[in-house]
Design a protein around this motif. Structure first.
Motif, PDB file in Angstrom:
ATOM      1  N   LYS A  34       3.095  25.094   5.931  1.00 15.31           N
ATOM      2  CA  LYS A  34       3.857  24.306   4.838  1.00 15.31           C
ATOM      3  C   LYS A  34       2.779  24.513   3.522  1.00 15.31           C
ATOM      4  N   VAL A  35       1.418  24.597   3.809  1.00 19.70           N
ATOM      5  CA  VAL A  35       0.618  24.697   2.703  1.00 19.70           C
ATOM      6  C   VAL A  35       0.517  25.968   2.100  1.00 19.70           C
ATOM      7  N   ALA A  36       0.778  27.114   2.932  1.00 15.08           N
ATOM      8  CA  ALA A  36       0.824  28.497   2.355  1.00 15.08           C
ATOM      9  C   ALA A  36       2.159  28.607   1.648  1.00 15.08           C
ATOM     10  N   ALA A  37       3.246  27.946   2.158  1.00 19.04           N
ATOM     11  CA  ALA A  37       4.529  27.872   1.426  1.00 19.04           C
ATOM     12  C   ALA A  37       4.567  27.272   0.024  1.00 19.04           C
ATOM     13  N   ALA A  38       3.942  26.204  -0.157  1.00 16.97           N
ATOM     14  CA  ALA A  38       3.796  25.560  -1.192  1.00 16.97           C
ATOM     15  C   ALA A  38       2.983  26.354  -2.174  1.00 16.97           C
ATOM     16  N   ALA A  39       2.055  27.109  -1.804  1.00 14.06           N
ATOM     17  CA  ALA A  39       1.213  27.731  -2.825  1.00 14.06           C
ATOM     18  C   ALA A  39       1.733  29.088  -3.083  1.00 14.06           C
ATOM     19  N   ALA A  40       2.458  29.643  -2.244  1.00 17.16           N
ATOM     20  CA  ALA A  40       3.348  30.834  -2.433  1.00 17.16           C
ATOM     21  C   ALA A  40       4.459  30.534  -3.525  1.00 17.16           C
ATOM     22  N   ARG A  41       5.214  29.547  -3.171  1.00 19.50           N
ATOM     23  CA  ARG A  41       6.232  29.062  -4.307  1.00 19.50           C
ATOM     24  C   ARG A  41       5.637  28.919  -5.581  1.00 19.50           C
ATOM     25  N   ALA A  42       4.615  28.379  -5.822  1.00 13.72           N
ATOM     26  CA  ALA A  42       3.886  28.004  -7.256  1.00 13.72           C
ATOM     27  C   ALA A  42       3.501  29.247  -7.777  1.00 13.72           C
ATOM     28  N   VAL A  43       3.537  30.513  -7.382  1.00 10.02           N
ATOM     29  CA  VAL A  43       3.239  31.518  -8.018  1.00 10.02           C
ATOM     30  C   VAL A  43       4.347  31.909  -8.974  1.00 10.02           C
ATOM     31  N   PRO A  44       4.072  32.049 -10.261  1.00  7.83           N
ATOM     32  CA  PRO A  44       5.181  32.596 -11.185  1.00  7.83           C
ATOM     33  C   PRO A  44       5.640  34.059 -10.802  1.00  7.83           C
ATOM     34  N   GLY A  45       6.889  34.386 -10.769  1.00  5.68           N
ATOM     35  CA  GLY A  45       7.434  35.494 -10.352  1.00  5.68           C
ATOM     36  C   GLY A  45       7.870  35.474  -8.841  1.00  5.68           C
ATOM     37  N   GLN A  96       2.953  44.778  -7.191  1.00 11.74           N
ATOM     38  CA  GLN A  96       1.525  44.682  -6.481  1.00 11.74           C
ATOM     39  C   GLN A  96       0.652  43.570  -6.981  1.00 11.74           C
ATOM     40  N   LYS A  97       0.882  43.256  -8.364  1.00 13.42           N
ATOM     41  CA  LYS A  97       0.579  42.080  -9.050  1.00 13.42           C
ATOM     42  C   LYS A  97       0.686  40.757  -8.210  1.00 13.42           C
ATOM     43  N   LEU A  98       2.146  40.749  -8.114  1.00 13.91           N
ATOM     44  CA  LEU A  98       2.741  39.580  -7.395  1.00 13.91           C
ATOM     45  C   LEU A  98       2.264  39.232  -6.212  1.00 13.91           C
ATOM     46  N   ALA A  99       2.039  40.221  -5.251  1.00 15.47           N
ATOM     47  CA  ALA A  99       1.383  40.298  -4.117  1.00 15.47           C
ATOM     48  C   ALA A  99      -0.046  40.019  -3.892  1.00 15.47           C
ATOM     49  N   ASP A 100      -0.658  40.347  -4.792  1.00 17.89           N
ATOM     50  CA  ASP A 100      -2.050  39.880  -5.124  1.00 17.89           C
ATOM     51  C   ASP A 100      -2.296  38.402  -5.302  1.00 17.89           C
ATOM     52  N   ASP A 101      -1.462  38.067  -6.308  1.00 13.35           N
ATOM     53  CA  ASP A 101      -1.409  36.513  -6.806  1.00 13.35           C
ATOM     54  C   ASP A 101      -0.911  35.619  -5.648  1.00 13.35           C
ATOM     55  N   VAL A 102      -0.174  35.975  -4.998  1.00 10.99           N
ATOM     56  CA  VAL A 102       0.337  35.027  -3.711  1.00 10.99           C
ATOM     57  C   VAL A 102      -0.706  35.001  -2.914  1.00 10.99           C
ATOM     58  N   ARG A 103      -1.320  36.134  -2.442  1.00  9.38           N
ATOM     59  CA  ARG A 103      -2.182  36.446  -1.650  1.00  9.38           C
ATOM     60  C   ARG A 103      -3.452  35.374  -1.841  1.00  9.38           C
ATOM     61  N   ALA A 104      -3.879  35.750  -2.953  1.00  5.95           N
ATOM     62  CA  ALA A 104      -4.877  34.757  -3.605  1.00  5.95           C
ATOM     63  C   ALA A 104      -4.718  33.268  -3.603  1.00  5.95           C
ATOM     64  N   ALA A 105      -3.568  32.897  -4.065  1.00  7.50           N
ATOM     65  CA  ALA A 105      -2.961  31.389  -3.966  1.00  7.50           C
ATOM     66  C   ALA A 105      -2.934  30.954  -2.618  1.00  7.50           C
ATOM     67  N   VAL A 106      -2.623  31.551  -1.681  1.00  6.48           N
ATOM     68  CA  VAL A 106      -2.426  31.332  -0.134  1.00  6.48           C
ATOM     69  C   VAL A 106      -3.942  30.953   0.393  1.00  6.48           C
ATOM     70  N   TYR A 107      -4.658  32.102   0.356  1.00  2.00           N
ATOM     71  CA  TYR A 107      -6.116  31.942   0.576  1.00  2.00           C
ATOM     72  C   TYR A 107      -6.863  30.553   0.033  1.00  2.00           C
ATOM     73  N   ARG A 108      -6.565  30.344  -1.232  1.00  2.00           N
ATOM     74  CA  ARG A 108      -7.357  29.223  -1.724  1.00  2.00           C
ATOM     75  C   ARG A 108      -6.696  28.051  -1.035  1.00  2.00           C
ATOM     76  N   ALA A 109      -5.277  27.829  -1.167  1.00  2.00           N
ATOM     77  CA  ALA A 109      -4.871  26.520  -0.693  1.00  2.00           C
ATOM     78  C   ALA A 109      -5.035  26.310   0.732  1.00  2.00           C
ATOM     79  N   VAL A 110      -4.791  27.020   1.525  1.00  3.06           N
ATOM     80  CA  VAL A 110      -5.122  26.972   2.817  1.00  3.06           C
ATOM     81  C   VAL A 110      -6.603  26.759   3.311  1.00  3.06           C
ATOM     82  N   GLU A 111      -7.538  27.384   2.649  1.00  5.89           N
ATOM     83  CA  GLU A 111      -8.896  27.250   2.926  1.00  5.89           C
ATOM     84  C   GLU A 111      -9.375  25.952   2.385  1.00  5.89           C
TER      85      GLU A 111
END
Length: 150
Positions: A34-45, A96-111
């Motif tokens: 759930k934390v990861a999903a919320a972070a991913a949904r918040a990424v523009p794009g 590719q940029k979207l995937a990188d942005d989602v990855r970074a947002a999920v890392y940050r939020a989950v940690e």
């Protein structure tokens, strides 16, 4: 000022050092997802999470009030987590940029929110949302591959 013998001056009770507490904390995989999903949904794009069939199943679950995390799967241990995110991107966003942005947002939020060390975040872009096609007698403009864009 007179002091009572049973009351000793010193720091307030809330400031007293407490010995290291013992016990176990378990963070369920559903909570991490759930934390990861919320972070991913918040990424523009990001248009939505999940693939076509999982989004359809998610719409059914929403209609009956079931709790779900469509498009996100997490594995969590006592100190580490791994997350898989499947998403639909909006047309025009560099993938590719979207995937990188989602990855970074999920890392940050989950940690930050779970305290677990994220060992990997896999991002799968399952589809690209171009827009809803509407019946029209004459197209206003043609998009990529002859897709009508209104």
């Amino acid at each position: 000022m007179e002091q009572h013998p049973e009351v000793q001056p010193g720091p307030p009770a809330y400031a007293v050092d407490v010995p290291e507490a013992t016990g176990r904390t378990v963070i369920n995989e559903q909570a991490v997802a759930k934390v990861a999903a919320a972070a991913a949904r918040a990424v523009p794009g990001v248009h939505s999470l999940g693939s076509g069939p999982s989004r359809a199943l998610g719409a059914i679950r929403d209609a009956v009030g079931a709790d779900h995390v469509s498009g996100v799967r997490a594995e969590a241990g006592t100190s580490q987590a791994a997350v898989d995110v499947t998403l639909v991107a909006r047309y025009g966003v560099p993938l590719q940029k979207l995937a990188d942005d989602v990855r970074a947002a999920v890392y940050r939020a989950v940690e930050q929110l779970t305290g677990l060390a994220v060992i990997e975040v896999n991002v799968e872009i399952a589809d690209v949302f171009i827009g809803e096609s509407k019946p029209s007698a004459s197209p206003q403009s043609a998009g990529p591959a002859g897709i009508e864009v209104l």
